[in-house]
Design a protein around this motif. Structure first.
Motif, PDB file in Angstrom:
ATOM      1  N   ASP A   1       0.823  -1.204   0.000  1.00  0.00           N
ATOM      2  CA  ASP A   1       0.000   0.000   0.000  1.00  0.00           C
ATOM      3  C   ASP A   1       0.861   1.260   0.000  1.00  0.00           C
ATOM      4  O   ASP A   1       0.568   2.241  -0.685  1.00  0.00           O
ATOM      5  CB  ASP A   1      -0.920  -0.022   1.221  1.00  0.00           C
ATOM      6  CG  ASP A   1      -2.089   0.946   1.109  1.00  0.00           C
ATOM      7  OD1 ASP A   1      -2.708   1.009   0.030  1.00  0.00           O
ATOM      8  OD2 ASP A   1      -2.387   1.637   2.097  1.00  0.00           O
TER       9      ASP A   1
ATOM     10  N   PHE B   1       2.361   1.815  -3.466  1.00  0.00           N
ATOM     11  CA  PHE B   1       1.351   2.295  -4.411  1.00  0.00           C
ATOM     12  C   PHE B   1       1.104   3.793  -4.225  1.00  0.00           C
ATOM     13  O   PHE B   1       1.123   4.562  -5.186  1.00  0.00           O
ATOM     14  CB  PHE B   1       0.051   1.521  -4.239  1.00  0.00           C
ATOM     15  CG  PHE B   1      -1.044   1.997  -5.162  1.00  0.00           C
ATOM     16  CD1 PHE B   1      -1.090   1.574  -6.478  1.00  0.00           C
ATOM     17  CD2 PHE B   1      -2.009   2.875  -4.711  1.00  0.00           C
ATOM     18  CE1 PHE B   1      -2.084   2.034  -7.346  1.00  0.00           C
ATOM     19  CE2 PHE B   1      -3.014   3.335  -5.562  1.00  0.00           C
ATOM     20  CZ  PHE B   1      -3.047   2.904  -6.880  1.00  0.00           C
TER      21      PHE B   1
ATOM     22  N   PHE C   1      -4.486  -0.777 -11.512  1.00  0.00           N
ATOM     23  CA  PHE C   1      -4.136  -1.605 -10.359  1.00  0.00           C
ATOM     24  C   PHE C   1      -5.415  -1.995  -9.629  1.00  0.00           C
ATOM     25  O   PHE C   1      -6.307  -1.157  -9.441  1.00  0.00           O
ATOM     26  CB  PHE C   1      -3.237  -0.848  -9.391  1.00  0.00           C
ATOM     27  CG  PHE C   1      -1.783  -0.807  -9.776  1.00  0.00           C
ATOM     28  CD1 PHE C   1      -0.844  -1.543  -9.084  1.00  0.00           C
ATOM     29  CD2 PHE C   1      -1.366  -0.021 -10.839  1.00  0.00           C
ATOM     30  CE1 PHE C   1       0.502  -1.483  -9.425  1.00  0.00           C
ATOM     31  CE2 PHE C   1      -0.031   0.050 -11.194  1.00  0.00           C
ATOM     32  CZ  PHE C   1       0.907  -0.690 -10.492  1.00  0.00           C
TER      33      PHE C   1
ATOM     34  N   GLU D   1      -7.037  -2.940  -6.132  1.00  0.00           N
ATOM     35  CA  GLU D   1      -6.807  -2.914  -4.690  1.00  0.00           C
ATOM     36  C   GLU D   1      -7.353  -4.199  -4.084  1.00  0.00           C
ATOM     37  O   GLU D   1      -8.493  -4.593  -4.347  1.00  0.00           O
ATOM     38  CB  GLU D   1      -7.497  -1.711  -4.055  1.00  0.00           C
ATOM     39  CG  GLU D   1      -7.247  -1.634  -2.559  1.00  0.00           C
ATOM     40  CD  GLU D   1      -7.947  -0.437  -1.908  1.00  0.00           C
ATOM     41  OE1 GLU D   1      -8.753   0.207  -2.607  1.00  0.00           O
ATOM     42  OE2 GLU D   1      -7.691  -0.187  -0.727  1.00  0.00           O
TER      43      GLU D   1
ATOM     44  N   TRP E   1      -1.804  -3.832  -3.829  1.00  0.00           N
ATOM     45  CA  TRP E   1      -2.296  -3.471  -5.154  1.00  0.00           C
ATOM     46  C   TRP E   1      -1.668  -4.372  -6.202  1.00  0.00           C
ATOM     47  O   TRP E   1      -0.449  -4.550  -6.225  1.00  0.00           O
ATOM     48  CB  TRP E   1      -1.981  -2.008  -5.454  1.00  0.00           C
ATOM     49  CG  TRP E   1      -2.624  -1.060  -4.482  1.00  0.00           C
ATOM     50  CD1 TRP E   1      -2.228  -0.781  -3.201  1.00  0.00           C
ATOM     51  CD2 TRP E   1      -3.811  -0.290  -4.704  1.00  0.00           C
ATOM     52  NE1 TRP E   1      -3.064   0.118  -2.617  1.00  0.00           N
ATOM     53  CE2 TRP E   1      -4.049   0.450  -3.517  1.00  0.00           C
ATOM     54  CE3 TRP E   1      -4.672  -0.129  -5.789  1.00  0.00           C
ATOM     55  CZ2 TRP E   1      -5.136   1.317  -3.386  1.00  0.00           C
ATOM     56  CZ3 TRP E   1      -5.747   0.737  -5.675  1.00  0.00           C
ATOM     57  CH2 TRP E   1      -5.963   1.449  -4.486  1.00  0.00           C
TER      58      TRP E   1
END
Length: 235
Positions: A151, A154, A169, A171, A186
């Motif tokens: 995370d 990303f 992407f 999640e 991601w």
């Protein structure tokens, strides 16, 4: 114990490695090393300076200081995918090499007696081994690489610099219950739109009957994840 160092981490694993016989495992290892060497060279990274903990089916790499996170997070997977496409051309399905790549960053102790003590190391290895990433790679049978980034990577790298499109992407919640691991991450599949498409193989149920991904949420009209359903426009 020495002070930890903040490093970029990469974990790589081959799909279905343990199902291969000895000959195919040997060939897969040779192809894996060659592709990783060629891919890193192509994007301007030098593996000579990487601290690598090898396994038969992949590796954990601690990258040197001042490594470009943009390069690792955004350029490595597409190049590896292209190189593997060449390697896999004409091979039987059981002989093809397909990779799961995970990228994270964090504090690492480099003076461990049997490896690299680090929560960040555990985290990146769990991401690479997550069922959600394995399922994503299976869902795109024409892809050779599936990338998962933490995370933090990303939001700090992908969203800001957009070397890869953030909207492509997916999640997810990467979970390995028996390891007590659960984390937002991601997924990106080079050449595909993991966030908006749910590709189906011949043996995959249609969207009305079920789903391909699990534990995945998206930003946009696509909907997939445990207990979600996807229906045709006519109901």
């Amino acid at each position: 114990m020495q002070d930890p160092h903040r490093r970029v981490l990469v974990a790589a694993d081959m799909e279905s490695y343990s199902k291969r016989n000895n000959v195919l495992q040997h060939r897969a290892q040779v192809a894996f090393r060659r592709v990783m060497d060629d891919a890193t060279t192509a994007v301007g990274l030098d593996r000579v300076d990487w601290l690598i903990q090898q396994g038969g089916d992949g590796e954990l790499a601690i990258l040197p200081p001042r490594t470009s996170e943009r390069t690792v997070a955004a350029r490595l997977a597409p190049v590896a995918d292209r190189l593997l496409r060449e390697v896999n051309q004409g091979l039987a399905p059981e002989a093809k090499v397909r990779l799961r790549l995970a990228v994270h960053q964090g504090l690492v102790h480099l003076d461990g007696a049997n490896g690299f003590p680090s929560e960040a190391v555990v985290h990146v290895c769990r991401l690479a081994d997550s069922p959600q990433l394995k399922q994503a790679l299976r869902a795109f049978p024409d892809a050779n690489v599936a990338l998962i980034v933490s995370d933090s990577v990303f939001h700090e790298v992908i969203e800001h610099y957009r070397d890869l499109r953030p909207d492509q992407f997916a999640e997810i919640r990467a979970e390995i219950p028996d390891k007590g691991f659960s984390a937002t991450a991601w997924i990106h599949v080079p050449g595909e739109n993991a966030a908006a498409a749910t590709p189906r193989r011949a043996d995959t149920p249609s969207p009305a009957a079920g789903q391909v991904f699990s534990d995945i949420t998206t930003i946009g009209p696509a909907q997939f994840g445990n207990h979600n359903t996807m229906r045709n426009s006519d109901g």
